[in-house]
Design a protein around this motif. Structure first.
Motif, PDB file in Angstrom:
ATOM      1  N   MET A 137       0.804  -1.216   0.000  1.00  0.00           N
ATOM      2  CA  MET A 137       0.000   0.000   0.000  1.00  0.00           C
ATOM      3  C   MET A 137       0.844   1.277   0.000  1.00  0.00           C
ATOM      4  O   MET A 137       0.315   2.365  -0.267  1.00  0.00           O
ATOM      5  N   MET A 169      -0.311   5.200  -0.656  1.00  0.00           N
ATOM      6  CA  MET A 169      -0.409   6.108   0.489  1.00  0.00           C
ATOM      7  C   MET A 169       0.429   7.355   0.261  1.00  0.00           C
ATOM      8  O   MET A 169       0.008   8.467   0.590  1.00  0.00           O
ATOM      9  N   LEU A 227      -6.415   9.928   5.512  1.00  0.00           N
ATOM     10  CA  LEU A 227      -6.155   8.495   5.357  1.00  0.00           C
ATOM     11  C   LEU A 227      -6.558   7.777   6.643  1.00  0.00           C
ATOM     12  O   LEU A 227      -5.708   7.309   7.405  1.00  0.00           O
ATOM     13  N   ARG A 274     -10.852   4.330   4.939  1.00  0.00           N
ATOM     14  CA  ARG A 274     -10.369   4.540   3.581  1.00  0.00           C
ATOM     15  C   ARG A 274      -9.236   3.581   3.242  1.00  0.00           C
ATOM     16  O   ARG A 274      -9.172   3.034   2.131  1.00  0.00           O
ATOM     17  N   LEU A 275      -8.332   3.345   4.172  1.00  0.00           N
ATOM     18  CA  LEU A 275      -7.234   2.408   3.934  1.00  0.00           C
ATOM     19  C   LEU A 275      -7.767   1.003   3.682  1.00  0.00           C
ATOM     20  O   LEU A 275      -7.319   0.304   2.763  1.00  0.00           O
ATOM     21  N   HIS A 323      -9.476   0.625   0.286  1.00  0.00           N
ATOM     22  CA  HIS A 323      -8.541   0.580  -0.837  1.00  0.00           C
ATOM     23  C   HIS A 323      -8.044  -0.835  -1.100  1.00  0.00           C
ATOM     24  O   HIS A 323      -7.774  -1.201  -2.255  1.00  0.00           O
ATOM     25  N   PRO A 366      -2.125   1.089  11.943  1.00  0.00           N
ATOM     26  CA  PRO A 366      -2.183   1.824  10.670  1.00  0.00           C
ATOM     27  C   PRO A 366      -2.051   3.335  10.831  1.00  0.00           C
ATOM     28  O   PRO A 366      -1.323   3.979  10.068  1.00  0.00           O
ATOM     29  N   VAL A 391       0.885   5.681   9.124  1.00  0.00           N
ATOM     30  CA  VAL A 391       0.622   6.806   8.218  1.00  0.00           C
ATOM     31  C   VAL A 391       1.298   8.068   8.745  1.00  0.00           C
ATOM     32  O   VAL A 391       1.899   8.836   7.972  1.00  0.00           O
TER      33      VAL A 391
END
Length: 343
Positions: free
Chosen positions: A237, A241, A249, A253-254, A257, A277, A281
């Motif tokens: 990813m 990203m 993000l 949404r992650l 995707h 996560p 990010v």
């Protein structure tokens, strides 16, 4: 400046400093600390005091030959096993290939090193020299550092060590460890200050054109996000990203995707990376901002917007949390080397 401030006495003998130059290291691993101690000798003598250091650079093997990463061969006068008398300070500078610490040529050295703390006042390491201390059992239960790129490997190989790859150097009892290469200079300056006071150490730092205490609260500026296996969900990813850092993000949404439920995505992501996560990010945003600060003249406001770090206050707070330095100070320290001197 008075004699008491210098902590120098007429009746002080020289302290024996033994630096073990390990094969495969950089010259600065041992030459940097050696220069610090020898420079301290000059300044102590000029101050009218006595004491200082007797510095020996020795090999870890009976051959007395050490090959550096630059291809330069060092012929030492002694191997460390030949050193007689009390050793005040023992430093293991660098290390041979940490993948091959079981080389039989080093077994006598490791046996000697395992008992070294019984005959020395303090023991330390520079960069990957921490692996040698760990192999000899001297770091068990101790807090230690090494080069930021080797911290994970040190922790994996020696789980009894409390590895912290952020500081330039650490002290735990009589054990001292330092991070990557030039951090050996930081450690040596700290040892001089410990022995002879801040004024002597400050004069050494000035003579070497070096900080006595480097800015950034002594943090090494390694990568916040180590490279993962290419099958890792984060690595898959990561390109996407990076393209969307300026956008929100969140977990939903992650997960969308990659066509996973938010709950399952969070579980798998954390399991594979060891990082939630949202934290990943945030670190990715900081890494992107670092590149802009290093390589561009973009304003701090523009960088904060491009990387999704909010405004200046938010970006400053995030940098301090992860790097212990402000974005402005980071740019001054790490911008393109010649950017401020080319006319």
């Amino acid at each position: 400046m008075n004699q008491e401030d210098l902590s120098v006495r007429k009746d002080k003998p020289k302290k024996q400093v033994v630096i073990v130059a390990m094969t495969g290291h950089m010259l600065l691993d041992f030459s940097g600390p050696a220069d610090v101690f020898n420079c301290a000798n000059t300044i102590i003598e000029r101050s009218g005091g006595s004491g200082g250091y007797n510095v020996l650079v020795v090999s870890p093997t009976a051959t007395k030959q050490v090959t550096t990463s630059a291809g330069i061969e060092i012929n030492c006068m002694y191997s460390v096993m030949e050193v007689r008398g009390h050793i005040d300070t023992l430093l293991i500078a660098g290390s041979n290939d940490v993948q091959n610490l079981d080389d039989p040529n080093y077994q006598e050295f490791y046996s000697w090193l395992s008992a070294a703390d019984q005959q020395t006042r303090r023991v330390g390491s520079v960069c990957a020299g921490a692996f040698a201390l760990a192999k000899a059992g001297l770091l068990n239960g101790k807090r230690a550092t090494t080069h930021w790129d080797r911290g994970g490997q040190l922790q994996k190989n020696y789980p009894l060590v409390q590895v912290d790859s952020n500081p330039f150097y650490t002290k735990d009892g009589k054990i001292y460890t330092s991070g990557g290469v030039s951090s050996g200079i930081d450690l040596a300056l700290a040892l001089v200050e410990e022995d002879y006071g801040r004024e002597i150490a400050m004069q050494v730092a000035r003579r070497l054109v070096f900080y006595l205490n480097r800015p950034g609260f002594q943090v090494q500026f390694g990568n916040l996000l180590p490279v993962q296996d290419h099958q890792n969900i984060a690595e898959k990813m990561r390109p996407w990203m990076i393209e969307h850092l300026h956008e929100p993000l969140d977990i939903v949404r992650l997960a969308d995707h990659i066509n996973m439920s938010p709950r399952n995505f969070t579980r798998v992501f954390h399991k594979q990376t060891g990082t939630p996560p949202a934290k990943y990010v945030e670190k990715l945003r900081v890494e992107a901002a670092r590149k802009y600060l290093e390589d561009t003249d973009s304003t701090l406001e523009e960088i904060a917007e491009k990387c999704g770090l909010g405004g200046l206050v938010s970006m400053r707070r995030t940098f301090l949390r992860h790097l212990m330095v402000t974005p402005s100070d980071y740019r001054r320290a790490f911008r393109t080397s010649l950017a401020d001197v080319i006319t």
